[in-house]
Scaffold this motif. Structure first.
Motif, PDB file in Angstrom:
ATOM      1  N   ARG A   6       0.861  -1.272  -0.124  1.00  0.00           N
ATOM      2  CA  ARG A   6      -0.048  -0.194   0.137  1.00  0.00           C
ATOM      3  C   ARG A   6       0.839   1.287  -0.077  1.00  0.00           C
ATOM      4  O   ARG A   6       0.618   2.199  -0.821  1.00  0.00           O
ATOM      5  CB  ARG A   6      -0.989  -0.049   1.152  1.00  0.00           C
ATOM      6  CG  ARG A   6      -2.079   1.295   1.310  1.00  0.00           C
ATOM      7  CD  ARG A   6      -2.996   0.949   2.747  1.00  0.00           C
ATOM      8  NE  ARG A   6      -3.793   1.840   2.573  1.00  0.00           N
ATOM      9  CZ  ARG A   6      -3.904   2.992   3.002  1.00  0.00           C
ATOM     10  NH1 ARG A   6      -3.016   3.546   3.593  1.00  0.00           N
ATOM     11  NH2 ARG A   6      -5.262   3.593   3.146  1.00  0.00           N
ATOM     12  N   TRP A  19      -9.771   1.874   6.643  1.00  0.00           N
ATOM     13  CA  TRP A  19      -9.869   1.924   5.236  1.00  0.00           C
ATOM     14  C   TRP A  19     -10.738   1.591   4.523  1.00  0.00           C
ATOM     15  O   TRP A  19     -11.674   0.723   5.272  1.00  0.00           O
ATOM     16  CB  TRP A  19      -8.439   1.186   5.052  1.00  0.00           C
ATOM     17  CG  TRP A  19      -7.217   1.398   5.404  1.00  0.00           C
ATOM     18  CD1 TRP A  19      -6.809   2.628   5.831  1.00  0.00           C
ATOM     19  CD2 TRP A  19      -5.924   0.660   5.735  1.00  0.00           C
ATOM     20  NE1 TRP A  19      -5.300   2.574   6.122  1.00  0.00           N
ATOM     21  CE2 TRP A  19      -4.747   1.366   6.162  1.00  0.00           C
ATOM     22  CE3 TRP A  19      -5.491  -0.776   5.342  1.00  0.00           C
ATOM     23  CZ2 TRP A  19      -3.605   0.953   6.374  1.00  0.00           C
ATOM     24  CZ3 TRP A  19      -4.389  -1.239   5.568  1.00  0.00           C
ATOM     25  CH2 TRP A  19      -3.294  -0.612   5.890  1.00  0.00           C
ATOM     26  N   GLU A  21     -13.515  -0.448   2.586  1.00  0.00           N
ATOM     27  CA  GLU A  21     -13.960  -1.830   2.606  1.00  0.00           C
ATOM     28  C   GLU A  21     -13.787  -2.369   1.099  1.00  0.00           C
ATOM     29  O   GLU A  21     -13.710  -3.398   0.977  1.00  0.00           O
ATOM     30  CB  GLU A  21     -15.110  -2.113   3.096  1.00  0.00           C
ATOM     31  CG  GLU A  21     -15.345  -2.009   4.512  1.00  0.00           C
ATOM     32  CD  GLU A  21     -16.589  -2.220   5.268  1.00  0.00           C
ATOM     33  OE1 GLU A  21     -17.434  -2.968   4.491  1.00  0.00           O
ATOM     34  OE2 GLU A  21     -16.791  -2.080   6.393  1.00  0.00           O
ATOM     35  N   ASP A  22     -13.808  -1.709  -0.091  1.00  0.00           N
ATOM     36  CA  ASP A  22     -13.576  -2.074  -1.470  1.00  0.00           C
ATOM     37  C   ASP A  22     -12.421  -2.610  -1.727  1.00  0.00           C
ATOM     38  O   ASP A  22     -12.154  -3.078  -2.797  1.00  0.00           O
ATOM     39  CB  ASP A  22     -14.273  -1.035  -2.437  1.00  0.00           C
ATOM     40  CG  ASP A  22     -13.251   0.225  -2.331  1.00  0.00           C
ATOM     41  OD1 ASP A  22     -12.667   0.343  -1.150  1.00  0.00           O
ATOM     42  OD2 ASP A  22     -13.361   0.872  -3.620  1.00  0.00           O
ATOM     43  N   VAL A  23     -11.403  -2.490  -1.123  1.00  0.00           N
ATOM     44  CA  VAL A  23      -9.996  -2.836  -1.292  1.00  0.00           C
ATOM     45  C   VAL A  23      -9.541  -3.832  -0.082  1.00  0.00           C
ATOM     46  O   VAL A  23      -9.480  -3.101   1.191  1.00  0.00           O
ATOM     47  CB  VAL A  23      -8.728  -1.857  -1.510  1.00  0.00           C
ATOM     48  CG1 VAL A  23      -7.359  -2.589  -1.955  1.00  0.00           C
ATOM     49  CG2 VAL A  23      -9.358  -1.036  -2.812  1.00  0.00           C
ATOM     50  N   ARG A  24      -9.018  -4.880  -0.387  1.00  0.00           N
ATOM     51  CA  ARG A  24      -8.674  -5.740   0.996  1.00  0.00           C
ATOM     52  C   ARG A  24      -7.031  -5.847   1.245  1.00  0.00           C
ATOM     53  O   ARG A  24      -6.325  -5.770   0.106  1.00  0.00           O
ATOM     54  CB  ARG A  24      -9.394  -6.994   0.729  1.00  0.00           C
ATOM     55  CG  ARG A  24     -10.750  -7.504   0.938  1.00  0.00           C
ATOM     56  CD  ARG A  24     -11.285  -8.660   0.703  1.00  0.00           C
ATOM     57  NE  ARG A  24     -10.373  -9.795   1.416  1.00  0.00           N
ATOM     58  CZ  ARG A  24     -10.145 -10.996   0.682  1.00  0.00           C
ATOM     59  NH1 ARG A  24     -10.574 -11.190  -0.305  1.00  0.00           N
ATOM     60  NH2 ARG A  24      -9.501 -11.798   1.324  1.00  0.00           N
ATOM     61  N   TYR A  25      -6.650  -5.574   2.374  1.00  0.00           N
ATOM     62  CA  TYR A  25      -5.227  -5.739   2.661  1.00  0.00           C
ATOM     63  C   TYR A  25      -5.185  -6.685   3.721  1.00  0.00           C
ATOM     64  O   TYR A  25      -5.876  -7.043   4.535  1.00  0.00           O
ATOM     65  CB  TYR A  25      -4.713  -4.313   3.186  1.00  0.00           C
ATOM     66  CG  TYR A  25      -4.748  -3.168   2.385  1.00  0.00           C
ATOM     67  CD1 TYR A  25      -3.751  -2.972   1.362  1.00  0.00           C
ATOM     68  CD2 TYR A  25      -5.957  -2.333   2.201  1.00  0.00           C
ATOM     69  CE1 TYR A  25      -3.764  -1.961   0.376  1.00  0.00           C
ATOM     70  CE2 TYR A  25      -5.842  -1.499   1.187  1.00  0.00           C
ATOM     71  CZ  TYR A  25      -4.837  -1.110   0.348  1.00  0.00           C
ATOM     72  OH  TYR A  25      -4.724  -0.089  -0.456  1.00  0.00           O
ATOM     73  N   MET A  34      -1.511  -5.392  -0.488  1.00  0.00           N
ATOM     74  CA  MET A  34      -2.918  -5.459  -1.071  1.00  0.00           C
ATOM     75  C   MET A  34      -3.076  -6.894  -1.684  1.00  0.00           C
ATOM     76  O   MET A  34      -2.324  -7.470  -1.963  1.00  0.00           O
ATOM     77  CB  MET A  34      -3.008  -4.597  -2.457  1.00  0.00           C
ATOM     78  CG  MET A  34      -4.330  -4.309  -3.187  1.00  0.00           C
ATOM     79  SD  MET A  34      -4.212  -3.140  -4.447  1.00  0.00           S
ATOM     80  CE  MET A  34      -3.728  -1.823  -3.895  1.00  0.00           C
ATOM     81  N   PRO A  37      -6.643  -9.904  -6.578  1.00  0.00           N
ATOM     82  CA  PRO A  37      -8.044  -9.722  -7.281  1.00  0.00           C
ATOM     83  C   PRO A  37      -8.667 -11.137  -6.708  1.00  0.00           C
ATOM     84  O   PRO A  37      -7.873 -11.953  -6.489  1.00  0.00           O
ATOM     85  CB  PRO A  37      -7.962  -9.490  -8.703  1.00  0.00           C
ATOM     86  CG  PRO A  37      -6.374  -9.033  -8.897  1.00  0.00           C
ATOM     87  CD  PRO A  37      -5.834  -9.470  -7.600  1.00  0.00           C
TER      88      PRO A  37
END
Length: 196
Positions: A6, A19, A21-25, A34, A37
């Motif tokens: 990130r 952060w 919620e649409d991108v997971r870490y 990150m 997909p």
């Protein structure tokens, strides 16, 4: 290929909770990686089948299986949740100590962690996450290789993972930390796409 970071800032679970919620870490020692997909269907078939077999085998006993995404916070000592700097989301996990479960997920080492490998995550799972799971005290760590039709199993002995046990995905594989629990491979492998 490694997972993208990130940024170069040291992060904690407190940061992570804020952060989008649409991108997971995942956080490993404060580094935010990150997540790849959405996994392909083969990955989901394998993870789902392993979870299904574990769920059937464990029934209503104290050991509970979970499938991603579930946050697993791995504190080093007794730090407060917002100070924890390692948070992972294994593909499949089993927790036998109910005191480790709360509304946010799991705090502390699961008894079993299973990662289903893909090209984008293989080195991350083999190197970084293996080190994290060993340090945290995960008793058994499986890396399932759908393309190679193999499973690599690390077992914690005296606080360390020794030489891994590598098996083909055929017949049954016993789960060492769960007595009388096995994962049967043949029907699952028959449903997977042929190896190219």
């Amino acid at each position: 290929m490694g997972l993208a970071r990130r940024d170069t800032i040291h992060h904690t679970y407190g940061d992570y909770l804020g952060w989008p919620e649409d991108v997971r870490y995942e956080l490993i020692d404060g580094e935010a990686f990150m997540m790849a997909p959405a996994p392909d269907l083969e990955h989901q078939e394998v993870a789902g089948e392993i979870f299904f077999q574990l769920r059937l085998a464990l029934g209503e006993g104290p050991c509970k299986p979970f499938v991603a995404p579930v946050d697993v916070r791995l504190p080093r000592l007794d730090e407060a949740d917002d100070q924890i700097d390692t948070v992972v989301q294994p593909d499949v996990l089993v927790v036998c100590d109910p005191s480790r479960l709360d509304r946010r997920g799991v705090r502390g080492a699961p008894d079993l962690v299973v990662e289903v490998l893909s090209r984008s995550t293989a080195s991350h799972d083999h190197v970084r996450k293996r080190q994290v799971y060993e340090r945290a005290g995960v008793k058994e760590y499986w890396l399932v290789h759908p393309t190679d039709r193999m499973v690599t199993i690390y077992r914690l002995v005296e606080g360390a993972y020794g030489k891994p046990d590598v098996q083909e995905l055929q017949g049954e594989t016993a789960v060492g930390v769960l007595p009388d629990v096995v994962i049967a491979w043949d029907a699952l492998v028959a449903r997977l796409a042929p190896v190219e």
